[in-house]
Design a protein around this motif. Structure first.
Motif, mmCIF file in Angstrom:
data_model
loop_
_atom_site.group_PDB
_atom_site.id
_atom_site.type_symbol
_atom_site.label_atom_id
_atom_site.label_comp_id
_atom_site.label_asym_id
_atom_site.label_seq_id
_atom_site.Cartn_x
_atom_site.Cartn_y
_atom_site.Cartn_z
ATOM 1 N N UNK A 114 0.858 -1.179 0.000
ATOM 2 C CA UNK A 114 0.000 0.000 0.000
ATOM 3 C C UNK A 114 0.894 1.228 0.000
ATOM 4 N N UNK A 115 0.812 2.007 -1.060
ATOM 5 C CA UNK A 115 1.599 3.225 -1.176
ATOM 6 C C UNK A 115 0.724 4.428 -0.851
ATOM 7 N N UNK A 116 1.185 5.247 0.068
ATOM 8 C CA UNK A 116 0.450 6.453 0.454
ATOM 9 C C UNK A 116 1.039 7.643 -0.291
ATOM 10 N N UNK A 117 0.259 8.214 -1.202
ATOM 11 C CA UNK A 117 0.723 9.374 -1.955
ATOM 12 C C UNK A 117 0.060 10.640 -1.422
ATOM 13 N N UNK A 118 0.773 11.759 -1.518
ATOM 14 C CA UNK A 118 0.241 13.020 -1.040
ATOM 15 C C UNK A 118 0.306 13.169 0.464
ATOM 16 N N UNK A 119 1.085 12.303 1.115
ATOM 17 C CA UNK A 119 1.192 12.331 2.573
ATOM 18 C C UNK A 119 2.213 13.382 2.979
ATOM 19 N N UNK A 120 1.837 14.314 3.863
ATOM 20 C CA UNK A 120 2.738 15.390 4.273
ATOM 21 C C UNK A 120 3.195 15.249 5.715
ATOM 22 N N UNK A 121 2.661 14.289 6.416
ATOM 23 C CA UNK A 121 3.048 14.067 7.806
ATOM 24 C C UNK A 121 3.874 12.794 7.907
ATOM 25 N N UNK A 122 4.856 12.802 8.810
ATOM 26 C CA UNK A 122 5.641 11.585 9.056
ATOM 27 C C UNK A 122 5.128 10.848 10.293
ATOM 28 N N UNK A 123 4.012 11.300 10.819
ATOM 29 C CA UNK A 123 3.409 10.699 12.011
ATOM 30 C C UNK A 123 2.058 10.103 11.603
ATOM 31 N N UNK A 124 2.034 8.805 11.398
ATOM 32 C CA UNK A 124 0.792 8.167 10.992
ATOM 33 C C UNK A 124 0.797 6.697 11.381
ATOM 34 N N UNK A 125 -0.349 6.123 11.326
ATOM 35 C CA UNK A 125 -0.554 4.712 11.631
ATOM 36 C C UNK A 125 -1.267 4.107 10.421
ATOM 37 N N UNK A 126 -0.708 3.051 9.876
ATOM 38 C CA UNK A 126 -1.219 2.491 8.619
ATOM 39 C C UNK A 126 -1.352 0.990 8.766
ATOM 40 N N UNK A 127 -2.359 0.433 8.108
ATOM 41 C CA UNK A 127 -2.546 -1.004 8.232
ATOM 42 C C UNK A 127 -3.578 -1.556 7.280
ATOM 43 N N UNK A 128 -4.036 -2.756 7.589
ATOM 44 C CA UNK A 128 -4.970 -3.466 6.731
ATOM 45 C C UNK A 128 -6.197 -3.916 7.505
ATOM 46 N N UNK A 129 -7.320 -3.794 6.836
ATOM 47 C CA UNK A 129 -8.567 -4.398 7.267
ATOM 48 C C UNK A 129 -8.979 -5.375 6.167
ATOM 49 N N UNK A 130 -9.870 -6.273 6.484
ATOM 50 C CA UNK A 130 -10.367 -7.183 5.464
ATOM 51 C C UNK A 130 -11.841 -7.472 5.671
ATOM 52 N N UNK A 131 -12.500 -7.787 4.554
ATOM 53 C CA UNK A 131 -13.921 -8.103 4.602
ATOM 54 C C UNK A 131 -14.199 -9.319 3.739
ATOM 55 N N UNK A 132 -14.635 -10.375 4.378
ATOM 56 C CA UNK A 132 -15.017 -11.596 3.674
ATOM 57 C C UNK A 132 -16.489 -11.490 3.283
#
Length: 123
Positions: A21-39
């Motif tokens: 997952x590439x985050x484009x347009x991100x201007x902050x270096x403080x973030x939390x990123x991850x994955x959710x899923x839906x079956x």
């Protein structure tokens, strides 16, 4: 901010797959990123997250020991290495991001969401 997911695929049980997952347009270096899923027929739930500042990670119990999340800060790209995949892992996987906060795997909330990528585990 846009989250661009890649790595969709179909694998046999016991196989491996890597999502990114590439985050484009991100201007902050403080973030939390991850994955959710839906079956199919189920609610969306958290899988894993990683925090940009300290690299701390969290996993859903169902994937602990099989999935590994990592983050390339220079590229603002997050990876999910999925090993020993099971049919129960079949779902649409969504990348999610919270800026200056914590991505809560037990709450379906994020500042930004990806469009989702399909993972199918079947023999």
């Amino acid at each position: 901010v846009q989250l661009v997911e890649s790595g969709r695929g179909s694998v046999q049980p016991g196989g491996s797959l890597t999502l990114s997952c590439a985050a484009t347009g991100l201007t902050s270096d403080d973030y939390s990123i991850g994955w959710f899923r839906q079956a199919p027929g189920k609610e969306r739930g958290g899988v894993s997250r990683i925090n940009s500042l300290d690299g701390s990670t969290s996993y859903a119990d169902s994937v602990k020991g099989r999935f590994t999340i990592s983050l390339d800060n220079a590229k603002n790209t997050m990876y999910l290495q999925m090993n020993d995949l099971k049919p129960g892992d079949t779902a649409v996987y969504y990348c999610a991001l919270v800026i200056r906060g914590l991505l809560n795997l037990y709450s379906d909330f994020a500042d930004y969401w990806g469009r989702g990528t399909q993972v199918t585990v079947s023999s």
